[in-house]
Design an enzyme around this catalytic site. Structure first.
Site, short mmCIF file in Angstrom:
data_model
loop_
_atom_site.label_atom_id
_atom_site.label_comp_id
_atom_site.label_asym_id
_atom_site.label_seq_id
_atom_site.Cartn_x
_atom_site.Cartn_y
_atom_site.Cartn_z
CG HIS A 72 5.63 -11.89 -5.09
ND1 HIS A 72 6.46 -12.66 -5.87
CD2 HIS A 72 4.97 -12.74 -4.28
CE1 HIS A 72 6.29 -13.93 -5.55
NE2 HIS A 72 5.39 -14.01 -4.59
CG ASP A 89 8.74 -11.77 -8.16
OD1 ASP A 89 8.57 -10.83 -7.37
OD2 ASP A 89 8.20 -12.88 -8.01
CB SER A 107 6.83 -16.46 -2.66
OG SER A 107 5.88 -16.62 -3.66
#
Length: 397
Positions: free
Chosen positions: A133, A163, A241
């Protein structure tokens, strides 16, 4: 539509858990926390020190050693993406344009979106691991090293199901590499050190512990993923992230990925053992094969079945057994073609007992694409064995 686990309550099919991916905007009530769009110069590593009790057993020296071992291999990833917006019809009104003339505002049909995330270098050739993402659909990816050097990044592969993504930079062969540990050795209570660029604060370190292991993506509230997370209370924020979660020895044990928006001190990381396997496939093929059956499901126990069956408003009567209840069958999926129906309870696959939705998903994930699985189901008072041929998850229409 993917295989997904719905919540444990048979009569309540939705969840109130909100999981926020950390490379995007985090919204809590009326508060918006946005990744920094500034371009600050690289800062020295900022360490969030442990409590006094931790300091008494050696201060933060083990944290410092761990960060020094891996810190230079952690990178910042900036992305740019152009999106096209629909033009407001009023902006095209010829009367208004003639009336206002040159003072009439112009509407741009496109908009530039900027994103921020983290990653870490896997090998000296410039292979970087991050979250899908963070770089998904990005038109431009810029990778900045801790020493201030910047490089254009090329996305080599993305797997939305786990992911994970692999990015390549061309920076010679003298790049620092993050040492990888093994998530299979991690235990609850172990030290957890998160490194990344939260909210644009480059080279930030936070300290916590491993809160629990094998927290399923369905429990977290991300039912379209196939993951069992490491849960940690090390502070994780938007921009973390793709950054590494380290153990006390400075080895990567996970990739920081998600948080719960309604809690403090609950973050989730993808185990490094899973990430290593996915990264190898992404480098080789640019994609990952994920077999699927095509059902939505929930773990069933005799007690839950009895509760459902005693409700006069219940839509179906369920066999009072241990297994996995099929809540929905995806049209044209392998399960649908094999004759699996809503209300069936899957109790075995290839003669192996199935007692939870997580177990079933793991069996399917570990199967080969196109493999024929013998699925035993309890349907009312009858038992049937159905042959289901797995298909590629991305082929779902």
């Amino acid at each position: 539509m993917r295989i997904s686990q719905v919540p444990r309550s048979i009569r309540q099919l939705s969840t109130h858990v909100l999981a926020i991916f950390l490379g995007v905007v985090l919204t809590v009530s009326c508060l918006q926390v946005l990744p920094s769009q500034a371009e600050p110069a690289p800062d020295p590593v900022v360490t969030q020190r442990p409590s006094t009790a931790v300091g008494a057993i050696g201060s933060s020296s083990f944290v410092t050693a761990a960060v020094n071992r891996v810190g230079s291999a952690v990178v910042r990833i900036d992305t740019e993406k152009t999106i096209t917006r629909p033009v407001d019809p009023i902006m095209e009104d010829p009367f208004l344009r003639r009336f206002f003339g040159e003072s009439f505002p112009q509407q741009s049909p496109t908009e530039q979106l900027r994103g921020l995330g983290s990653g870490f270098i896997l090998d000296k050739s410039g292979i970087i691991l991050t979250n899908a993402h963070v770089v998904d659909q990005a038109d431009k990816v810029t990778v900045r090293l801790k020493d201030g050097r910047t490089f254009e990044g090329k996305v080599k592969g993305i797997d939305e199901v786990t992911d994970l993504a692999v990015v390549k930079i061309n920076a010679g062969s003298d790049l620092p590499v993050a040492p990888l540990g093994s998530s299979s050795n991690v235990q609850v209570g172990d030290w957890a050190i998160a490194v990344g660029n939260p909210l644009g604060f480059d080279n930030t370190v936070t300290l916590g512990i491993v809160s629990t292991l094998k927290r399923s993506s369905a429990q977290v509230g991300i039912s379209d993923k196939r993951l069992d997370f490491i849960q940690t209370d090390a502070a994780i924020n938007p921009g973390n992230s793709g950054g590494p979660l380290l153990n006390g020895q400075g080895e990567v044990i996970g990739i920081n990925t998600a948080i719960r928006a309604d809690a403090m001190g609950i973050g989730f990381a993808i185990p490094i053992d899973k990430a290593k396997a996915i990264a190898a496939q992404l480098q080789r093929d640019g994609k990952v094969v994920h077999p699927y059956l095509g059902v939505q499901m929930v773990t069933l126990t005799p007690q839950l079945a009895r509760q459902n069956n005693s409700d006069p408003n219940s839509a179906i009567q369920i066999p009072e057994v241990n297994g996995v209840l099929v809540m929905r069958v995806v049209p044209n999926s392998p399960a649908a073609k094999a004759g699996i129906r809503r209300g069936d309870v899957i109790v075995q696959i290839d003669n192996k007992p199935i007692t939870s939705a997580e177990q079933l998903q793991g069996v399917v994930e570990d199967s080969r694409l196109g493999e024929m699985l013998q699925v035993k189901v309890q349907r009312g008072n009858q038992t049937q064995v159905l042959s289901v041929r797995t298909a590629q998850l991305q082929d779902i229409s």
